[in-house]
Design an enzyme around this catalytic site. Structure first.
Site, PDB file in Angstrom:
ATOM      1  N   HIS A 117       0.785  -1.238   0.000  1.00 13.33           N
ATOM      2  CA  HIS A 117       0.000   0.000   0.000  1.00 13.33           C
ATOM      3  C   HIS A 117       0.813   1.281   0.000  1.00 13.33           C
ATOM      4  O   HIS A 117       0.222   2.371  -0.041  1.00 13.33           O
ATOM      5  CB  HIS A 117      -0.967  -0.009   1.185  1.00 13.33           C
ATOM      6  CG  HIS A 117      -0.294  -0.099   2.525  1.00 13.33           C
ATOM      7  ND1 HIS A 117      -0.956   0.165   3.703  1.00 13.33           N
ATOM      8  CD2 HIS A 117       0.978  -0.413   2.888  1.00 13.33           C
ATOM      9  CE1 HIS A 117      -0.145   0.009   4.719  1.00 13.33           C
ATOM     10  NE2 HIS A 117       1.041  -0.347   4.253  1.00 13.33           N
ATOM     11  N   HIS A 118       2.134   1.212   0.085  1.00  5.12           N
ATOM     12  CA  HIS A 118       2.950   2.430   0.070  1.00  5.12           C
ATOM     13  C   HIS A 118       3.456   2.807  -1.323  1.00  5.12           C
ATOM     14  O   HIS A 118       3.962   3.921  -1.505  1.00  5.12           O
ATOM     15  CB  HIS A 118       4.153   2.285   1.006  1.00  5.12           C
ATOM     16  CG  HIS A 118       3.795   2.139   2.451  1.00  5.12           C
ATOM     17  ND1 HIS A 118       2.921   2.982   3.098  1.00  5.12           N
ATOM     18  CD2 HIS A 118       4.178   1.217   3.385  1.00  5.12           C
ATOM     19  CE1 HIS A 118       2.790   2.597   4.355  1.00  5.12           C
ATOM     20  NE2 HIS A 118       3.537   1.534   4.555  1.00  5.12           N
ATOM     21  N   ALA A 119       3.371   1.906  -2.298  1.00 11.11           N
ATOM     22  CA  ALA A 119       3.876   2.212  -3.631  1.00 11.11           C
ATOM     23  C   ALA A 119       3.078   3.363  -4.240  1.00 11.11           C
ATOM     24  O   ALA A 119       1.846   3.371  -4.211  1.00 11.11           O
ATOM     25  CB  ALA A 119       3.805   0.976  -4.520  1.00 11.11           C
ATOM     26  N   ASP A 160      -1.009   5.167   2.345  1.00 11.63           N
ATOM     27  CA  ASP A 160      -0.858   6.433   1.628  1.00 11.63           C
ATOM     28  C   ASP A 160      -0.838   6.248   0.115  1.00 11.63           C
ATOM     29  O   ASP A 160      -1.477   6.992  -0.626  1.00 11.63           O
ATOM     30  CB  ASP A 160       0.398   7.163   2.085  1.00 11.63           C
ATOM     31  CG  ASP A 160       1.674   6.354   1.887  1.00 11.63           C
ATOM     32  OD1 ASP A 160       1.641   5.108   2.019  1.00 11.63           O
ATOM     33  OD2 ASP A 160       2.728   6.963   1.612  1.00 11.63           O
TER      34      ASP A 160
END
Length: 314
Positions: A117-119, A160
């Site tokens: 989920h941070h990519a 994010d």
């Protein structure tokens, strides 16, 4: 049986900066194999390039696929993008998409990897190379498999990248419950963010989850939940700041699965974060989550067939 998506490429070499990630993926596979006939295995294909590029910048996608990610981006990711890591990055989004397709037919399915989920659009970050949640959600909506998808992120770190990559896209909403002071320092804006103070334990966590997520399910009425079932809210996690117990995580999965099943909403899970020296301990927590979710759906077959959501009617 519980539908589980797995590919041999999930156990990729070359992640020496984060060895627990490598060992836990192999251990998740082995622990699920030990369940025998309770698991219905499915192997995904690589996600087609067009769907990866629908979310990520094509120049960055080429860097990943050709294993030539610049050093500064590899530092943000946390490890080198070798050919094996590149192959893994391409197949994991296909696994999350396949889990979503299976869930729409069966109620629940799990990808044994994913939750990256941070990519972001043009770089990876935080041990995430390509954002499988965003890629899968965009494909599922645009191909017509689902009308409304809610990405529920219970990792200790805010989702994010997922929030940024899906912002403004029709048919996709995001929910993130996370430690307010943890990574990333600069948060994105999810459809609904629930930021928690350090040290939040089981009772307060579960209360906030129920009072924020359940009304969102009733208001948004998704066909499908893509669930980032991170285990790093555990008190023992080396990158977490919350104080959940194993029992608290089981209660979290039970609340989410029963709420979705009662409403006729399909659910596809990914493993998400979990960090520590003992890969088997981490894998055990991930597998416990998958089994808890799967068993909760098994208990509500009639509700799934007759539920108010559109997810199970496709």
């Amino acid at each position: 049986m519980i539908a589980v998506v797995h590919h041999p490429a999930y156990v990729a070499v070359g992640q020496s900066a984060n060895p627990s990630q490598l060992s836990k993926n192999a251990a998740i596979r082995d622990l699920l194999r030990a369940e025998g006939g309770a698991i219905d295995w499915h192997e995904p294909d690589m996600m087609p390039l067009q769907w990866i590029e629908a979310v990520h910048d094509p120049a960055y996608v080429a860097e990943v696929i050709e294993a030539r990610v610049p050093r500064e981006k590899e530092r943000r990711i946390g490890f080198a993008v070798t050919p094996a890591v590149a192959a893994r990055a391409q197949v994991v989004p296909g696994g999350t998409w396949l889990a979503g397709k299976l869930a729409l037919k069966r109620g629940f399915a799990a990808n044994s990897a994913g939750g990256s989920h941070h990519a972001l659009v043009d770089t990876g970050a935080g041990y995430c190379v390509l954002n499988d949640l965003a890629i899968a959600a965009v494909r599922l909506v645009e191909e017509g498999s689902a009308v409304r998808i809610l990405i529920v992120d219970c990792d200790v770190h805010q989702g994010d990248g997922t929030a940024a990559l899906t912002a403004g896209r029709p048919g996709i909403a995001t929910y993130s419950i996370h430690a307010e002071k943890n990574f990333p320092a600069r948060k994105a804006r999810s459809t609904l963010d629930v930021a928690l103070p350090d040290g939040t334990g089981d009772a307060a966590y579960l209360e906030r989850l129920a009072e924020t997520l359940l009304p969102m399910l009733d208001h948004y009425r998704p066909d499908l939940i893509l669930y980032q079932a991170g285990i790093d809210p555990l008190a023992s996690d080396r990158l977490g700041r919350l104080a959940l117990t194993d029992g608290g995580l089981v209660a979290r999965e039970t609340i989410i699965a029963q709420a979705a099943a009662k409403r006729g909403i399909a659910l596809a899970s990914t493993v998400g974060g979990g960090y520590g020296a003992d890969g088997m301990v981490l894998a055990t927590a991930h597998v416990r989550a998958i089994l808890t979710l799967g068993h909760a759906y098994r208990d509500f077959p009639a509700r799934l067939r007759e539920g108010s959501g559109a997810g199970m009617s496709r």
